[in-house]
Structures are given as C-alpha cells and as structure tokens.
Write an enzyme that holds these catalytic residues in place. Structure first.
Site, short mmCIF file in Angstrom:
data_model
loop_
_atom_site.label_atom_id
_atom_site.label_comp_id
_atom_site.label_asym_id
_atom_site.label_seq_id
_atom_site.Cartn_x
_atom_site.Cartn_y
_atom_site.Cartn_z
N GLY A 176 0.83 -1.20 0.00
CA GLY A 176 0.00 0.00 0.00
C GLY A 176 0.87 1.24 0.00
O GLY A 176 1.79 1.37 0.81
N SER A 177 0.60 2.17 -0.93
CA SER A 177 1.30 3.44 -1.02
C SER A 177 2.81 3.25 -1.19
O SER A 177 3.23 2.71 -2.20
CB SER A 177 0.97 4.30 0.21
OG SER A 177 1.39 5.63 0.03
N SER A 178 3.62 3.62 -0.22
CA SER A 178 5.07 3.39 -0.35
C SER A 178 5.34 1.91 -0.62
O SER A 178 6.23 1.57 -1.42
CB SER A 178 5.79 3.83 0.93
OG SER A 178 7.16 3.55 0.87
#
Length: 295
Positions: free
Chosen positions: A136-138
């Site tokens: 998720g994300s990074s």
C-alpha cells in the site's frame, strides 16, 4: 502536505496461523530489521510466499493489521512476510528512488527484500512459482520496483495506490517530505509514453529476458496523496513490458464503484479504478489472491 500513509484495521476471520520473526538474513545490504513471519500452524508442502509492504510511516505490524491475509494462511498454505523499512528523514518509507534500489542487486532496499524472500524460500521449502508481493502506497511503489528489479523472483504483484517502477528516480528521497514530488503528484505520469515507461522498467534489470510478474494495479480517483494519473502510468508501463493491449472495462467489479480494467485475457495485467476512493483503497483479498492463482 499529504502523506502516503493510512492506518486501517481490517476485519480478520478466525483462522489457524502463528506469528514469528526472521531477525536476520544473508543478503541484506540496507540492514533491514526483523520481519514478521505469518505461517499456518503447520506449514504444508511447498507453501506460497507473500511479501507485504507497509505505507510510509508504517511498520510490518501495521500492514499485517491492514490486510486480511493472515486469515488465509492455513487454508491456502501461505507464508506471509511483513518487514519494516528503514527511516528516511524520520519516516519509515521504502527506498523507491535511489540508484541502488532501482537496479538488480544494486545494494538497496529491493535487494534486501529479495534476500528476505529468498531466505524464506529456502527455510520453508516454498514453491518458487508462488512468490508474490503486495503493498500500500510506499509499499505499492516498492512492489512495482521489485517487479522490475527482481522479475525472476516474483510471479505477481499487487499495487494499492502506487506509482510506476523507477518513477521516483532522481528524487532525493521517496517520502511525502521530498523536495521533488513530481512522481506521486502525477506530473511525471504525463511526461512519458507507454514505451518510455516500459523501457524504464526494463532498465532496472538489463540482463533479464524472461517473463515479468503479473500485475494488479488499484487506485482511488479521490486520492490526494498519490495522483490517480499514476494508475494509467502503471498500466502503460506494464502493458508495454508484457506486450499487452487494453481489452475491456467492467463496472462494479469486484464491488460497487470499482471499475476493472483488463489487458489481454485479464490473467496478467488488471487495473481497478475506485470511483471516489481515497488513498489505499480497501484490500480486496479474494480478488488479489484469485488473481495470483492462489484461490
């Protein structure tokens, strides 16, 4: 300043699994700390491995709570790894920007994470054809990086609110505090053609000529931390790498307000545009595991 973080606790069904840790492994040039390891109570023959990568500001423990994957460990014979990144200027974020991390065996986080997975493959006598990464994300950004830098190791990746592999190249760091946010804010997404994005991914491992991991790309239209423009950029990148063309869109799949975007026969590359969705849409375990061929 928007942050590539989100604290979400997923409802997890009761299931038989146990949690341990892997404190060290041989190929770890960035000296990542101990990784959480989730396994069935009794690991079966040739388990699958899933590497789960947290958002900025998070930890392996946090991402374990964000996904319902542990509840599938026993039923699907999964070994799930939840490592924690090092700090970049005070924030735990994966290195998706440095030359070291954007090259195969370059000495960055990508090499350390690949080393973790290789150690788990040996330790649990796991199936090398069932090695996957989700984030998720990074963590999604790093999942793209791993698909490009270690395509021989990973058979599939799922990116929830990510960016193309090497999109962060040239930035001083890959965090919301970076002085160069042209990658997550979508400016870079519009600067490159699909062929250019594909070339950028292939340059991460110039000696590789084999099959690339299957890719599942998820992004919310209302994401204010990582622009929705990065959905198309990721799909452009991997469709070029795989030589696939757009095939069809399907509304409200797997849930309402999710549009499924299929390339080729839909088995190697799919996108999901989440209408009104914010940063890191809810993890769709059945869809993700099914795409990986584990369900």
């Amino acid at each position: 300043m928007h942050s590539f973080t989100l604290a979400v606790t997923a409802a997890v069904a009761v299931s038989a699994y146990k949690t341990s840790s892997m404190s060290s492994w041989s190929d770890n040039p960035t000296s990542l700390g101990a990784s959480i390891v989730v396994t069935p109570d009794t690991v079966g023959s040739k388990p699958a491995i899933i590497l789960g990568l947290h958002p900025c500001g998070g930890t392996g423990q946090m991402y374990q709570a964000m996904t319902p994957l542990p509840s599938f460990a026993d039923k699907l014979n999964l070994v799930i790894l939840y490592p924690t990144s090092k700090s970049q200027s005070g924030m735990n974020c994966w290195d998706a920007h440095s030359t070291k991390s954007l090259k195969h065996d370059g000495g960055g986080d990508s090499q350390s994470l690949a080393g973790l997975v290789k150690t788990a493959l040996t330790q649990y006598d796991a199936d090398p054809e069932k090695v996957f990464v989700v984030g998720g994300s990074s963590g999604a950004m790093e999942a793209n990086v791993l698909a490009a830098t270690y395509p021989e190791l990973f058979k599939g990746a799922a990116s929830y609110s990510g960016v193309p592999a090497a999109c962060w190249a040239g930035s001083p760091m890959s965090t919301p505090l970076s002085s160069d946010l042209s990658c997550p804010d979508g400016r870079k997404a519009s600067q490159y053609t699909a062929a250019q994005w594909g070339g950028i991914a292939r340059d991460c491992d110039t000696g590789y000529n084999g099959t690339y991991p299957k890719m599942m790309i998820v992004h919310g239209t209302a994401d204010t931390a990582v622009s929705i423009k990065n959905l198309k950029a990721q799909l452009d990148q991997w469709s070029n790498v795989m030589g696939l063309s757009w095939a069809k869109n399907t509304s409200n799949t797997p849930v309402n307000n999710w549009k499924k975007i299929e390339y080729g026969d839909g088995t190697q590359l799919v996108g999901y545009e989440v209408q009104g969705g914010g940063h890191i849409p809810a993890f769709q375990a059945d869809e993700t595991l099914g795409f990986f061929g584990l369900k």
